[in-house]
Design an enzyme around this catalytic site. Structure first.
Site, PDB file in Angstrom:
ATOM      1  N   ASP A 291       0.507  -1.261  -0.500  1.00  0.00           N
ATOM      2  CA  ASP A 291      -0.286   0.362   0.061  1.00  0.00           C
ATOM      3  C   ASP A 291       0.537   1.253   0.256  1.00  0.00           C
ATOM      4  OD1 ASP A 291      -2.550   1.334  -0.406  1.00  0.00           O
ATOM      5  OD2 ASP A 291      -2.766   0.931   1.585  1.00  0.00           O
TER       6      ASP A 291
ATOM      7  N   HIS B  58       1.848   4.509   6.644  1.00  0.00           N
ATOM      8  CA  HIS B  58       2.127   4.736   5.078  1.00  0.00           C
ATOM      9  C   HIS B  58       0.742   5.744   4.962  1.00  0.00           C
ATOM     10  CE1 HIS B  58      -0.666   0.977   5.181  1.00  0.00           C
ATOM     11  NE2 HIS B  58      -1.068   1.926   4.156  1.00  0.00           N
TER      12      HIS B  58
END
Length: 974
Positions: free
Chosen positions: A111, A380
């Site tokens: 991701d 993230h």
């Protein structure tokens, strides 16, 4: 733990782990992978019953539950620092090894928005056998997919090359989620548990968007759909093994309905495998990579080129997040730096004061609170600035709480160590606020967290102009005091400190007595100038000079004009201006910018028509203050630059101080849908080439690329610590203390994005409150270094770390009013036994992790199986040491050489070293037993296992370029 996490746990994470474990126990064929340890640990500590815990142990032993990556979070790859990536990985791995004796061996980096070349190197050093990524440029992925090049052996580091290479799998265009379209229904398929409902699960168990259940009437159609997708994907890979990810974000919270439908479908396909030409099985990532490895193919090698920036469509360049929430990015790095200082400070204290009055377990908990917060924000959707305001506040609160704890710990250590000496000084208190001190006789304690001697300035806010500063022997210390740029009621006191590695010194600051006084900086204010109407013919140039540079300012515009490097007498024309990109916020009108994306609708526009100038000069420092106004009559400035140049007195090592031009900016509040950049334009012929660092670990070359669409945004890159431009002889380096987007949009130019404030009406962004209406003022700092390539090569690594790890200053008051006589103080004016490494090495970690695991693997597994790994006191005898070589092979004739270092003498100040064990990056493997899979390549045709490093004999270690070496150290008397 925290409101948001509690909410997530309640609605989602707790349900996933509880229901998945229960479901895995119901069918021997079922499997599951788990990634981020933060949620798992919260579930394990707060939710899991003893029965569930037993089942987890069993499932891990059977290989049906597999931890992949195993860090606290799935870290961002673009804007994180290597130290923090290692920290969060080590935190998660320590828990997994201590609790289960498990060591993850595969990654699942599906991701993060783009892939860095540092990550494959780190995962190789941590003992992984294969690495998996997904988000890379859409056009590049299509090309690799067509040519069956989505799998390769990645040599992420040019210097470590095949020693730390790793097999890498890039997911195809379907990425990590199951495709949900089914041709036989307008309902979705394959997501039978629907969508998680926040914050409360529905009472009747019916969630929104639950997929069409598998029935006798549709099972054949479901199977056909799944098989068709599997075959489509098989054509993109070289082996006949297809990884088919089942799940997506926030799935498996209702695992029973998910697994029962999956079971039916898989059984049906396998019963009709002749007809379908496919067999299917539940698998972990490890199962998949084992199957590919067993095929024994020869793979292509990819060099150290990364996959940044990342675009998903022609107008969707994910380069905005390099700058989003600049304040959070800055605090995250400050916290990381404070943690670094606190770890080595505490380690030295425990080693030297075994019978101390401070409770070590409580102290470790204080450090752990900051380890947790710094690890967590590497997510993230954390340091990237791509979270909602509520979640950003959670990160900030956890960082501030952890920083407060570590400052408190450092202050209590200083009090304890000094009061133990009973040397007639009574320390009444220590202030741990960041700035200043009350009007009494006061002292400043300054700790240098780097393992080099440093000479630098620390700044203290004071309320008088006339001050004197003394060291502990009563000698006067060079200092300069001047009016503060920020506040009308206080003054800034700059103290020149000289401190050896991992040591601290105390300085006494008093209002003037006698004739020893700090230098006073005198201010000259210049008239505000209209930049648009400047007279180009009659230039009046104002010089500001120190031993290394002469900087000229153009008095017609009040802007910088040029910099001369005095040793080579090389002059570079150099101007700086602030510009703003205006961006669109209405999806009906075109592409938008948001937390993730940067989509400028035209070139950047200069923001100020008038510039004010003030020069504050003194014997040690000159500060040039430039104020940028939208026009000549505006009341308030919108931007400011404070440029500082230092002059170091004789007898001090001023090389680093003299060679940096320090700039601090004040930017904001911005207007809506503006993205603010500082553009530095030079007459260097750079051929449009930019260099940026990869996570503070290595440098990437960034040639300018022209695209049909969105060229500006697609030429933005992350600058975590370093960026530079150069011509054949001269290089201009920028060093940063937080991440920024950076670009070279023209020859001789480099621009840094400093701040963004956005609003848009994209429904998805509105639903998640991702509109980045950030009205803050940001105050980033950048150091400029100008010089020949060879000189800047020597300077920039040490300078970058000196900026990252500035000394920690703590302030205190002396009680009692007896005047101090120098003779009464202890004679040694430096505290701590200096720990010093050569300038091409960096002491990356010196800490007491506290894990209770045995470093003998067989013993660790045995004690877990026998249930002996019960809660006990932390282990304070094991010290974690990491040393990193800062240079690449061939980068510098001297500094790129391997370095031989004796760990016994390096650490002699901490005690007598008894045993040194060399470990994998996160500490969980003995390097002598770590055998990673060796994948066949054309260059290295044999397959087998790779042993990564030569091990240390008699505590003498040779560290080669770019190596990061990790050790457990045990001292005598433990």
């Amino acid at each position: 733990y925290v409101f948001f996490l509690k909410e997530s746990m309640h609605a989602y994470a707790a349900n996933v782990y509880t229901s998945v474990v229960e479901e895995l126990m119901k069918g021997k064929q079922r499997k599951f992978i788990a990634v981020e340890q933060e949620f798992f640990r919260l579930w394990w500590d707060a939710v899991a019953t003893d029965t569930l815990k037993q089942q987890v142990h069993q499932l891990l032993q059977e290989g049906r539950l597999e931890f992949v990556i195993g860090g606290q979070v799935m870290h961002d790859e673009a804007v994180t620092l290597i130290d923090d990536q290692i920290l969060q990985l080590t935190e998660g791995h320590g828990f997994l090894y201590e609790t289960f004796g498990i060591r993850p061996q595969f990654s699942w980096h599906v991701d993060p928005f783009g892939a860095s070349a540092t990550t494959p190197t780190l995962f190789a050093l941590a003992g992984f056998n294969a690495h998996l990524i997904s988000r890379i440029d859409y056009d590049l992925k299509a090309d690799m997919q067509k040519n069956k090049k989505l799998q390769f052996v990645w040599q992420g580091s040019p210097s470590l090359s095949e020693r730390q290479e790793i097999f890498t799998h890039v997911m195809d265009q379907y990425s990590y989620c199951t495709p949900s379209q089914i041709p036989f229904s307008n309902r979705s398929g394959f997501y039978w548990n629907g969508i998680a409902a926040f914050p409360d699960p529905p009472k009747d168990g019916v969630y929104p968007n639950m997929s069409l259940p598998v029935t006798d009437t549709n099972i054949h159609l479901y199977a056909q759909t799944m098989v068709a997708n599997i075959k489509e994907r098989a054509a993109w890979f070289r082996t006949s093994d297809v990884l088919w990810p089942w799940g997506c974000d926030k799935q498996f919270f209702n695992a029973s309905v998910q697994y029962s439908n999956m079971d039916l479908l898989l059984d049906y396909i396998n019963k009709h495998s002749d007809e379908f030409g496919v067999t299917v099985q539940y698998a972990t990532v490890g199962d998949y990579f084992q199957a590919v490895y067993n095929r024994n193919l020869t793979w292509e090698i990819r060099d150290s080129q990364d996959f940044l920036p990342y675009s998903t469509e022609p107008f969707q360049a994910w380069t905005g997040f390099y700058t989003s929430r600049s304040t959070l990015k800055g605090i995250a790095r400050r916290a990381s730096s404070l943690l670094y200082a606190g770890e080595s400070f505490f380690t030295q204290y425990v080693r030297k004061h075994p019978a101390s009055s401070i409770c070590k377990c409580r102290a470790l908990r204080q450090l752990q609170s900051l380890r947790w917060a710094v690890s967590e924000v590497q997510h993230h959707d954390g340091i990237t600035g791509t979270e909602s305001p509520k979640v950003k506040d959670m990160y900030m609160n956890n960082l501030m709480y952890g920083m407060f704890n570590v400052k408190k710990l450092m202050a209590s250590i200083i009090l304890d160590m000094n009061n133990a000496k009973k040397n007639r000084e009574v320390y009444s208190s220590i202030y741990i606020n960041d700035s200043g001190i009350p009007d009494v006789d006061q002292y400043v304690v300054v700790y240098n967290p780097l393992a080099w001697n440093i000479t630098t300035f620390v700044t203290v806010s004071v309320s008088h102009l006339e001050m004197s500063v003394y060291d502990e022997l009563g000698h006067s210390v060079p200092a300069q005091v001047q009016s503060s740029a920020e506040s009308h009621s206080t003054y800034d006191l700059y103290i020149l400190v000289e401190i050896s590695g991992l040591s601290y010194r105390k300085y006494n600051v008093k209002p003037l007595n006698g004739n020893q006084s700090a230098f006073i900086g005198r201010s000259v204010k210049y008239k505000r100038k209209d930049v648009t109407r400047a007279d180009q013919q009659n230039r009046q140039l104002l010089p500001v000079v120190n031993n290394c540079y002469q900087v000229l300012f153009d008095q017609n515009t009040n802007l910088m004009h040029s910099i001369t490097e005095r040793e080579t007498n090389q002059t570079v024309q150099l101007t700086q201006e602030f510009l703003e990109y205006h961006v669109n916020g209405d999806v009906m009108k075109g592409p938008i910018s948001d937390n993730y994306l940067f989509a400028p609708n035209a070139s950047a526009v200069p923001v100020s028509k008038a510039v004010g100038l003030e020069v504050v000069s003194g014997n040690l420092m000159t500060e040039i203050r430039q104020y940028f106004y939208s026009n000549v009559t505006s009341q308030d400035y919108i931007y400011a630059v404070y440029t500082r140049m230092y002059t170091v007195p004789e007898g001090y090592d001023g090389k680093l101080l003299c060679h940096r031009i320090e700039q601090e900016y004040s930017v904001g509040p911005l207007e809506l849908n503006r993205e603010a950049v500082l553009r530095t334009s030079t007459n260097l012929n750079t051929r449009h080439l930019l260099y940026t660092d990869s996570n503070g670990y290595q440098i990437q070359k960034r040639p300018f690329k022209a695209y049909v669409n969105n060229t500006v945004a697609r030429n933005y890159y992350p600058m975590v610590q370093t960026a530079y431009i150069e011509d054949d002889t001269t290089r201009l380096m920028l060093l940063a203390e937080r991440a920024h987007g950076v670009s070279s949009q023209g020859n001789g130019q480099v621009e840094v994005m400093l701040h963004r404030r956005l609003w848009n009406n994209l429904q998805w962004d509105l639903n998640y409150n991702l509109t980045l209406n950030d009205s803050s003022v940001v105050r980033p700092v950048i150091w400029l270094i100008l010089g020949t390539k060879s000189v800047t090569n020597i300077l920039y690594r040490t300078s970058g770390l000196a900026l990252e790890h500035r000394p920690v200053a703590m302030f205190g008051a002396l009680s009692g009013d007896k005047p101090k006589v120098p003779g009464q103080l202890q004679q040694n004016s430096v505290h701590g036994s200096p720990v010093t490494v050569p300038p091409n090495l960096h002491l990356q970690t010196l800490s007491i992790p506290g894990w209770r695991y045995s470093s003998n693997h067989a013993e660790q597994v045995r004690s877990i199986r026998m249930g002996k790994q019960k809660e006990g006191d932390a282990d304070f005898s094991r010290v974690l040491l990491r040393i990193r070589h800062l240079y690449e092979v061939g980068e510098d004739p001297v500094l790129s050489q391997p370095v031989m270092i004796n760990l016994k003498s390096l650490l002699k100040g901490l005690g007598s070293v008894m045993v040194v064990e060399e470990r994998s990056l996160t500490g969980t493997w003995d390097v002598n037993t770590l055998k990673r899979w060796k994948w066949k390549t054309a260059r290295y045709p044999s397959k087998g296992f790779s042993n990564s490093t030569e091990t240390s004999e008699n505590c003498i270690v040779t560290v080669h370029p770019k190596e990061i070496r990790t050790f457990f150290v045990y001292f005598e008397g433990q």
